[in-house]
Design a protein around this motif. Structure first.
Motif, PDB file in Angstrom:
ATOM      1  N   ALA A   1      -4.587  -9.513  -2.890  1.00 47.06           N
ATOM      2  CA  ALA A   1      -4.075  -8.213  -2.453  1.00 47.06           C
ATOM      3  C   ALA A   1      -2.684  -8.631  -2.412  1.00 47.06           C
ATOM      4  N   LYS A   2      -2.161 -10.366  -2.562  1.00 43.44           N
ATOM      5  CA  LYS A   2      -0.508 -10.731  -2.677  1.00 43.44           C
ATOM      6  C   LYS A   2      -0.297  -9.822  -3.889  1.00 43.44           C
ATOM      7  N   GLU A   3      -1.140  -9.595  -5.228  1.00 37.79           N
ATOM      8  CA  GLU A   3      -0.576  -9.426  -6.300  1.00 37.79           C
ATOM      9  C   GLU A   3       0.034  -8.655  -6.475  1.00 37.79           C
ATOM     10  N   LEU A   4      -0.940  -7.385  -5.268  1.00 32.94           N
ATOM     11  CA  LEU A   4      -1.262  -5.884  -5.665  1.00 32.94           C
ATOM     12  C   LEU A   4       0.345  -5.765  -4.102  1.00 32.94           C
ATOM     13  N   ARG A   5       0.576  -6.172  -3.949  1.00 31.35           N
ATOM     14  CA  ARG A   5       2.239  -6.269  -2.495  1.00 31.35           C
ATOM     15  C   ARG A   5       3.104  -6.416  -3.181  1.00 31.35           C
ATOM     16  N   ASP A   6       2.731  -7.258  -4.244  1.00 32.88           N
ATOM     17  CA  ASP A   6       4.124  -7.145  -5.416  1.00 32.88           C
ATOM     18  C   ASP A   6       4.907  -5.477  -5.771  1.00 32.88           C
ATOM     19  N   PHE A   7       3.790  -4.788  -6.043  1.00 29.06           N
ATOM     20  CA  PHE A   7       4.284  -3.357  -6.614  1.00 29.06           C
ATOM     21  C   PHE A   7       5.221  -3.187  -5.754  1.00 29.06           C
ATOM     22  N   LEU A   8       4.893  -2.817  -3.975  1.00 28.08           N
ATOM     23  CA  LEU A   8       5.531  -1.843  -2.906  1.00 28.08           C
ATOM     24  C   LEU A   8       7.211  -2.397  -3.568  1.00 28.08           C
ATOM     25  N   GLU A   9       7.248  -3.345  -4.506  1.00 25.71           N
ATOM     26  CA  GLU A   9       9.089  -3.221  -4.263  1.00 25.71           C
ATOM     27  C   GLU A   9       9.468  -3.226  -5.545  1.00 25.71           C
ATOM     28  N   LEU A  10       8.306  -3.109  -6.490  1.00 25.71           N
ATOM     29  CA  LEU A  10       9.070  -2.499  -8.102  1.00 25.71           C
ATOM     30  C   LEU A  10       9.383  -0.835  -7.731  1.00 25.71           C
TER      31      LEU A  10
END
Length: 435
Positions: free
Chosen positions: A209-218
């Protein structure tokens, strides 16, 4: 540390990544009189942390401060620029040390083993990661990003790392420690759509989930294709990690924002062939129904697993892709080889986080300490071995030498507003020691 008392045990650790440092720490804190010589084939330490962690994840790299503290412990010596298997044999190490611990990681990428894999435009994600992180062996690779579509094959954290790097703008990466050559290429990228494709459904995806959350900031929209909403419902309420991951995927599936770049998550597709006339033009995937779907692309990055590089004189488990071992003791057909051990990814395979290697390293250290009093007498000494080694390698790099390289990289980075600008060739690394 240049020598050792006669009653001390001498341990060699091969590899300077997280597992090597954590095993070293456990050995040096054991209270048993011993010294540890850490061998590293490059002039720089940290392994996966330096060459595997994405440049836009600086917090993960802060673990190196702990490694530096370990290196400062009495009894530690760093021996960089020495390749075990080439410059020194395993048998030579075993004659000079009471125990040898292999912490060599999992550097080799697994192949897809499908037609067309050798087409230009087809690469492994592991090579791409090493390239943008400035690994000397991979710095000269060429990645053609002058295409509209890239496909990342795999649903692990590395797959998301490379998809995220492709999706980011040069300005988003400029203040990281990404290698300059990679930043220059990414700045000219024409890729606008990145497909992240895997065999399983959303619940089976191995990324966190942490890796996936990074896409929210792109500044990138995320698109879910051919996935029903009920697939995002958690099957195990007591699994918060899975619940968060599916919740994020559901949120992405309900988003209709248009942005300059798009990341498309695809599920239940298995690659069967890479197609193209002279270079990669499309990848054929088999759906669960058996139907074949072609996705056009100009770049493919496969992330389907990694394996340990075999070392001459060390039994290898080809099925698992690790040094053959029984609970950290290297073994042939279940029979343990005296004085030879393994830890980290080369022991258990490429799984877990950086922190997972600490418990793994402690377990291997305990095995070493349990066996070491029964070790047969050595016929050589570490210092005599190193004296012979000076004629075989260009230069042996110490930890103070590394700190000189480190300081030079940070100075180079400061001039560019970056945490560091890495040296990406071994001659440049060695040259920084004399500047």
């Amino acid at each position: 540390m240049t020598g050792s008392a006669a009653n001390e045990n001498r341990i060699a650790v091969v590899g300077s990544g997280p597992s090597g440092f954590y095993t070293t720490e456990a050995l040096l804190r054991s209270g048993v009189p011993l010294t540890v010589d850490m061998f590293e084939r490059l002039p720089v330490p940290y392994g996966l942390v330096r060459f595997g962690v994405a440049p836009d994840h600086p917090k993960l790299k802060q673990v190196t401060t702990a490694f530096d503290r370990i290196a400062a412990m009495p009894g530690f010596r760093f021996i960089g620029g020495v390749t075990i298997g080439d410059d020194l044999t395993i048998d030579e190490l075993r004659e000079a040390y009471d125990a040898v611990v292999l912490a060599t990681g999992a550097e080799l990428s697994r192949a897809l083993d499908i037609p067309g894999e050798a087409l230009p435009g087809s690469h492994t994600a592991g090579d791409f990661v090493a390239w943008y992180n400035g690994h000397p062996q991979f710095a000269d690779l060429r990645f053609d990003l002058h295409h509209e579509t890239a496909i990342v094959i795999g649903h692990g954290n590395v797959a998301l790392d490379v998809a995220r790097i492709l999706a980011k703008t040069a300005d988003e990466l400029r203040r990281t420690d990404i290698a300059r050559h990679a930043l220059d290429v990414l700045a000219e990228s024409r890729i606008r759509e990145i497909h992240v494709v895997g065999r399983g459904g959303p619940a089976q995806a191995r990324f966190t989930a942490k890796e996936l959350r990074d896409f929210l900031e792109l500044d990138t929209c995320v698109d879910m294709r051919n996935v029903s909403s009920d697939e995002f419902e958690p099957r195990s309420p007591d699994d918060p990690e899975l619940t968060e991951k599916l919740s994020l995927l559901r949120a992405f599936s309900q988003t209709s924002v248009t942005k300059p770049r798009r990341c498309v998550f695809r599920f239940r597709l298995s690659p069967v062939a890479l197609r193209g006339r002279g270079r990669l033009e499309a990848i054929a995937f088999k759906q669960e129904s058996g139907a074949i779907e072609d996705i056009a692309c100009g770049l493919s990055l496969s992330s389907v697993g990694r394996k340990t590089t075999p070392v001459a004189g060390v039994p290898y488990d080809a099925h698992r892709g690790v040094h053959a071992n029984v609970d950290g003791r290297v073994a042939v057909d279940g029979s343990v080889i005296e004085g030879l051990y393994v830890c980290g990814w080369s022991k258990r395979g490429p799984n877990g986080t950086i922190g997972t290697n600490r418990g793994c390293g402690i377990a291997t250290a305990e095995a070493v300490l349990a066996d070491i009093t029964h070790r047969r007498p050595r016929s050589d000494t570490p210092d005599a071995l190193l004296a012979r080694l000076t004629g075989r390698v260009a230069r042996i790099v110490s930890y103070p030498d590394w700190r000189t390289i480190d300081a030079a990289e940070k100075r180079r980075g400061a001039a560019l507003g970056k945490p560091r600008e890495k040296f990406v060739t071994i001659p440049d690394m060695l040259g920084a020691m004399d500047a």
